[in-house]
Design a protein around this motif. Sequence first.
Motif, short mmCIF file in Angstrom:
data_model
loop_
_atom_site.label_atom_id
_atom_site.label_comp_id
_atom_site.label_asym_id
_atom_site.label_seq_id
_atom_site.Cartn_x
_atom_site.Cartn_y
_atom_site.Cartn_z
N ASP A 62 0.84 -1.20 0.00
CA ASP A 62 0.00 0.00 0.00
C ASP A 62 0.87 1.25 0.00
OD1 ASP A 62 -2.39 -1.36 -0.01
OD2 ASP A 62 -2.76 -1.15 2.14
N ASP A 63 0.33 2.34 -0.53
CA ASP A 63 1.09 3.58 -0.55
C ASP A 63 0.87 4.39 0.74
OD1 ASP A 63 -1.43 4.66 -0.90
OD2 ASP A 63 -1.08 5.35 -2.93
N ALA A 64 1.61 5.48 0.87
CA ALA A 64 1.54 6.31 2.08
C ALA A 64 0.16 6.94 2.26
CB ALA A 64 2.62 7.39 2.02
N ASP A 65 -0.52 7.26 1.16
CA ASP A 65 -1.87 7.83 1.28
C ASP A 65 -2.84 6.84 1.92
OD1 ASP A 65 -1.48 10.43 0.21
OD2 ASP A 65 -1.46 9.59 -1.82
N ALA A 66 -2.74 5.57 1.56
CA ALA A 66 -3.61 4.55 2.14
C ALA A 66 -3.35 4.43 3.64
CB ALA A 66 -3.39 3.21 1.45
N VAL A 67 -2.09 4.44 4.03
CA VAL A 67 -1.74 4.36 5.46
C VAL A 67 -2.27 5.59 6.19
CG1 VAL A 67 0.17 4.29 7.12
CG2 VAL A 67 0.26 2.89 5.05
N TRP A 68 -2.12 6.77 5.60
CA TRP A 68 -2.61 8.00 6.23
C TRP A 68 -4.13 7.94 6.41
CZ3 TRP A 68 -5.99 11.93 5.17
CH2 TRP A 68 -5.93 13.05 6.03
N ILE A 69 -4.83 7.42 5.41
CA ILE A 69 -6.29 7.32 5.51
C ILE A 69 -6.69 6.42 6.68
CG2 ILE A 69 -8.33 6.32 4.36
CD1 ILE A 69 -7.17 7.49 1.71
N VAL A 70 -5.98 5.32 6.86
CA VAL A 70 -6.33 4.38 7.93
C VAL A 70 -5.88 4.88 9.30
CG1 VAL A 70 -5.92 2.06 8.85
CG2 VAL A 70 -6.38 2.38 6.42
N TYR A 71 -4.64 5.34 9.43
CA TYR A 71 -4.08 5.67 10.74
C TYR A 71 -3.89 7.16 11.02
CZ TYR A 71 -3.12 0.70 11.08
OH TYR A 71 -3.25 -0.66 11.13
N GLY A 72 -3.96 7.99 10.02
CA GLY A 72 -3.74 9.41 10.23
C GLY A 72 -2.27 9.76 10.28
N GLU A 73 -1.99 10.94 10.80
CA GLU A 73 -0.62 11.45 10.86
C GLU A 73 0.17 10.71 11.96
OE1 GLU A 73 2.25 13.64 9.19
OE2 GLU A 73 0.16 13.62 8.54
N PRO A 74 1.38 10.23 11.64
CA PRO A 74 2.16 9.54 12.68
C PRO A 74 2.71 10.53 13.70
CG PRO A 74 3.45 9.78 10.68
CD PRO A 74 2.07 10.29 10.37
N ARG A 75 2.99 10.05 14.89
CA ARG A 75 3.57 10.88 15.96
C ARG A 75 5.02 11.24 15.61
NH1 ARG A 75 2.06 14.06 19.74
NH2 ARG A 75 3.35 14.10 21.56
N GLU A 76 5.73 10.31 14.95
CA GLU A 76 7.13 10.55 14.56
C GLU A 76 7.36 9.99 13.15
OE1 GLU A 76 10.21 9.12 17.18
OE2 GLU A 76 8.93 9.47 18.93
N ARG A 77 8.33 10.59 12.47
CA ARG A 77 8.78 10.08 11.17
C ARG A 77 10.30 10.02 11.21
NH1 ARG A 77 5.24 11.98 6.18
NH2 ARG A 77 3.26 12.29 7.23
N LEU A 78 10.84 8.91 10.73
CA LEU A 78 12.30 8.73 10.67
C LEU A 78 12.68 8.35 9.25
CD1 LEU A 78 12.75 6.35 13.75
CD2 LEU A 78 13.03 8.82 13.74
N ARG A 79 13.92 8.64 8.90
CA ARG A 79 14.47 8.18 7.61
C ARG A 79 15.73 7.39 7.92
NH1 ARG A 79 12.71 10.25 2.76
NH2 ARG A 79 11.17 11.89 2.99
N ARG A 80 15.83 6.23 7.31
CA ARG A 80 16.99 5.36 7.50
C ARG A 80 17.56 5.05 6.13
NH1 ARG A 80 14.73 0.76 9.66
NH2 ARG A 80 14.71 -0.24 7.63
N MET A 81 18.89 5.13 6.02
CA MET A 81 19.54 4.81 4.76
C MET A 81 20.46 3.61 4.98
SD MET A 81 21.95 7.05 2.14
CE MET A 81 21.36 8.54 2.83
N ASP A 82 20.33 2.61 4.10
CA ASP A 82 21.22 1.45 4.13
C ASP A 82 21.57 1.07 2.70
OD1 ASP A 82 18.98 0.11 3.17
OD2 ASP A 82 18.49 -0.81 5.08
N ALA A 83 22.18 -0.09 2.51
CA ALA A 83 22.63 -0.51 1.19
C ALA A 83 21.48 -0.63 0.18
CB ALA A 83 23.37 -1.85 1.29
N SER A 84 20.27 -0.93 0.66
CA SER A 84 19.15 -1.08 -0.26
C SER A 84 18.46 0.24 -0.60
CB SER A 84 18.13 -2.07 0.31
OG SER A 84 17.61 -1.57 1.52
N GLY A 85 18.85 1.31 0.06
CA GLY A 85 18.26 2.61 -0.24
C GLY A 85 17.72 3.31 1.01
N VAL A 86 16.81 4.24 0.78
CA VAL A 86 16.24 5.03 1.86
C VAL A 86 14.90 4.42 2.29
CG1 VAL A 86 15.35 7.30 2.53
CG2 VAL A 86 17.35 7.13 1.05
N THR A 87 14.74 4.27 3.58
CA THR A 87 13.49 3.77 4.14
C THR A 87 12.90 4.86 5.02
OG1 THR A 87 14.33 1.51 4.17
CG2 THR A 87 12.44 1.98 5.59
#
Length: 150
Positions: A62-87
């Motif tokens: 599912d995309d981020a819009d679908a998650v936002w529709i179900v759960y709303g705005e998250p309390r925190e957002r993090l970005r993690r970078m590893d060999a496979s890319g950005v998460t």
Amino acid sequence: MKHTLQFGKWARGLCLGLLGVTLLCGCATGIEGRIEARQEVFSAYPSEVQERLRRGQIRLGDDADAVWIVYGEPRERLRRMDASGVTEVWIYKILGYNERLYPTVRPVYRDVRGHVYGSYYLEDTPEYEWKEVLRIEFSKGHVTAVQQTN
């Protein structure tokens, strides 16, 4: 003294129960409100996805819009970078009762003018804190992992 402790536990239980009901009611009406806020995005989903989102269910992919529709705005957002890319990680939290006890100092006796006589004692006081209940990871804008805390 015994009645005071029982009343305190009863009052705490009532407050936590009301908080739980409020959160559940907010979730039930919240999805419809978020659908209205992003009606154009929601309408673009196939009807089976729309029904699933209305039931509060997300799936891997599912995309981020679908998650936002179900759960709303998250309390925190993090970005993690590893060999496979950005998460990107969305973290959802609720305000819950902390099982640890924090000591507080209380006076033993205070007269009418406010003067403290005698010594002080320590009282264990419960505190509330934000507890993580859901963590959703996205890669390239789509859900790749969901971690839920019991």
